[in-house]
Write an enzyme that holds these catalytic residues in place. Structure first.
Site, mmCIF file in Angstrom:
data_model
loop_
_atom_site.group_PDB
_atom_site.id
_atom_site.type_symbol
_atom_site.label_atom_id
_atom_site.label_comp_id
_atom_site.label_asym_id
_atom_site.label_seq_id
_atom_site.Cartn_x
_atom_site.Cartn_y
_atom_site.Cartn_z
ATOM 1 N N SER A 197 52.979 30.729 9.783
ATOM 2 C CA SER A 197 53.167 30.378 11.187
ATOM 3 C C SER A 197 54.369 29.466 11.386
ATOM 4 C CB SER A 197 51.912 29.689 11.726
ATOM 5 O OG SER A 197 51.784 28.392 11.155
ATOM 6 N N CYS A 240 53.995 41.038 10.500
ATOM 7 C CA CYS A 240 54.991 40.099 11.027
ATOM 8 C C CYS A 240 55.989 40.795 11.941
ATOM 9 C CB CYS A 240 55.734 39.414 9.885
ATOM 10 S SG CYS A 240 54.671 38.454 8.776
ATOM 11 N N LYS A 248 50.497 30.286 -4.147
ATOM 12 C CA LYS A 248 49.320 29.925 -3.357
ATOM 13 C C LYS A 248 49.115 30.972 -2.277
ATOM 14 C CE LYS A 248 48.362 27.693 0.313
ATOM 15 N NZ LYS A 248 47.138 28.430 0.767
ATOM 16 N N PRO A 249 48.115 31.836 -2.430
ATOM 17 C CA PRO A 249 47.816 32.802 -1.378
ATOM 18 C C PRO A 249 47.068 32.130 -0.231
ATOM 19 C CG PRO A 249 46.223 33.014 -3.139
ATOM 20 C CD PRO A 249 47.209 31.962 -3.582
ATOM 21 N N SER A 250 46.948 32.839 0.866
ATOM 22 C CA SER A 250 46.165 32.325 1.980
ATOM 23 C C SER A 250 44.706 32.173 1.571
ATOM 24 C CB SER A 250 46.256 33.268 3.177
ATOM 25 O OG SER A 250 45.316 32.910 4.174
ATOM 26 N N GLU A 251 44.089 31.127 2.072
ATOM 27 C CA GLU A 251 42.669 30.920 1.814
ATOM 28 C C GLU A 251 41.808 31.989 2.472
ATOM 29 O OE1 GLU A 251 43.760 28.502 5.479
ATOM 30 O OE2 GLU A 251 44.661 29.056 3.557
ATOM 31 N N GLU A 267 59.901 32.505 6.412
ATOM 32 C CA GLU A 267 59.721 33.678 7.277
ATOM 33 C C GLU A 267 58.494 33.412 8.133
ATOM 34 O OE1 GLU A 267 58.556 38.334 6.911
ATOM 35 O OE2 GLU A 267 60.242 37.667 5.666
#
Length: 472
Positions: free
Chosen positions: A223, A278, A173-176, A244
């Site tokens: 986050s 990051c 699931k990638p970031s929206e 992470e």
């Protein structure tokens, strides 16, 4: 405008959900794609497909899995330009920078996969009774990978390699906020149906994926707030998670180093990808003996980070991913100024379209300010002057975060002392140094779960010991 689809069991399918959102180019504020917001049904079908595919994938020899995955790595490298252009459109990263990171990620993916050929999936140990103990490390089964928006392709590849090479299947699931490059990445994949599945969306996809009892490991990057929720849910299910999370990475600049060269290195560590890394340098502690020339050189370097659309060859600093992220950055700078910090470069939101923010240098900062205590994730270099290397080390260590840290020093004793900083990775004299053999575990609120090199294979497998005594 393209409506993105999920990949389930080797078939590209429309989402079963009825909610969608726009993917916006942060440089132009134009809508570039329509993305489903996700649904539990999407997740259920993707996990179903991963469950079906896993036994056959695990039954392949390690060498065959490595060969299949290595071919995919070569394909990715050949399409690095295309993938970098998609990352630029969805989250603003300059194409040249994206290309470099994607090329490096493809190389790292191939190296990580090749480690499976040397990993001890089965080990026989003689026992004192004359028998033997066989330790077998088997794949966990179905795993979930949830990646952030700032490096969608590299972060995906960094997680997938050992999981797949060990015989697991994956639901990704990638970031929206940055789904387009993930879609293209899987379009380039030539693996058996169901080995890697893609579900798009926000928490409406992420939450049910984390909560699915058939998922043996969740590899999450994001986050602290979201990471806590993932950890709570996987802990309740007695399932593994690798987390992470956020960082507030320090850099300690000792007396005795070249202040101009070090300032250039710190500028790149603080401003690259508009500070949306990051492990960006978010706190700078410089020894008073070289503080003046170092700060002057850092301010000068900040002026060379030209803002613009990442498709333009002259752009060094693209936009922030969206207005919300730029508002966070601007708020941190305003808070610092209100508490006595001085803006030496940047610090002003540009006029016009796009979510841009300039490379910014602050001095006179301290730990009462958000910019020194909370993750900013923007092109900000807050500089505090310290009276000694020891003070710099102590202040660098005094954080609830512990992702990475960097130390610049010419003193061998200070090089050795750098390991006292509680962080998953400590770089001495070269930010982002090292190779694929690196393994680490974040400290504090930056996460949990060791990964990298053999630790990634340990996390991707479950050991069983079979003791065989001598026959009577």
């Amino acid at each position: 405008m393209k409506t993105l689809r999920n990949l389930i069991g080797g078939i590209w399918e429309d989402s079963r959900g009825d909610a969608f959102h726009d993917v916006v180019n942060p440089a132009t504020e134009e809508v570039v794609a329509r993305c489903p917001s996700g649904s539990p049904e999407d997740v259920r079908l993707a996990v179903d497909a991963a469950v079906r595919a896993q036994p056959d994938w695990a039954a392949l020899s390690v060498a065959e899995r490595v060969e299949r995955l290595s071919r995919w790595a070569d394909t990715i490298a050949a399409h690095a330009d295309e993938l970098a252009e998609l990352e630029c459109r969805e989250m603003g990263k300059p194409v040249a920078l994206g290309r470099a990171f994607i090329g490096g990620a493809a190389t790292g993916f191939k190296a990580a996969v090749a480690e499976a050929l040397e990993y001890a999936f089965e080990e026989i140990i003689p026992a004192p009774d004359g028998g033997s103990t066989t330790i077998v490390r088997a794949p966990l089964g179905v795993t979930a990978v949830i990646v952030p928006w700032n490096f969608p392709v590299p972060m995906t590849l960094g997680a997938l390699g050992p999981l797949l090479a060990a015989g697991n299947t994956v639901v990704l699931k990638p970031s929206e906020r940055s789904p387009m490059s993930a879609v293209r990445l899987l379009e380039l994949m030539d693996l058996p149906p169901g080995v890697v599945n893609l579900v798009l969306g926000d928490s409406r996809a992420g939450a049910p994926l984390v909560a699915d009892e058939r998922v043996g490991l969740v590899h999450f990057t994001g986050s602290v707030e979201s990471g806590r929720k993932v950890g709570e849910r996987t802990g309740a299910l007695l399932r593994r998670s690798i987390l992470e999370l956020g960082g507030k990475d320090p850099v300690v600049v000792d007396a005795g180093v070249d202040p101009v060269a070090t300032a250039a290195a710190v500028a790149f560590g603080a401003f690259a990808n508009s500070g949306q890394i990051c492990t960006s340098m978010e706190r700078v502690y410089v020894h008073r003996d070289i503080a003046e020339p170092f700060i002057e050189a850092l301010v000068e370097a900040a002026g060379t980070y030209a803002l613009g659309d990442g498709h333009d060859a002259g752009t060094v600093l693209g936009p922030l991913v969206d207005r919300r992220q730029r508002d966070i950055v601007a708020r941190h700078v305003a808070d610092a100024v209100s508490r006595g910090a001085t803006v030496r470069a940047g610090g002003v939101v540009p006029e016009g379209r796009g979510f841009f923010y300039p490379a910014t240098v602050l001095t006179g900062v301290d730990e009462s300010m958000l910019v020194m205590t909370e993750e900013t994730f923007g092109p900000i270099a807050p500089v505090a002057v310290v009276s000694s290397f020891e003070e710099g080390l102590e202040r660098a260590s005094a954080s609830r975060f512990g992702l990475a840290a960097t130390v610049y020093t010419a003193d061998p004793a200070h090089m050795a002392a750098a390991r006292r900083i509680p962080a998953g990775v400590v770089w001495v004299n070269q930010w982002q140094g090292g190779g694929p053999e690196r393994l680490y575990e974040p400290a504090g609120d930056s996460g949990m779960g060791a990964t990298g090199s053999r630790a990634a294979y340990d996390a991707a497998t479950r050991p069983t010991s079979i003791h065989t005594a001598p026959a009577a």
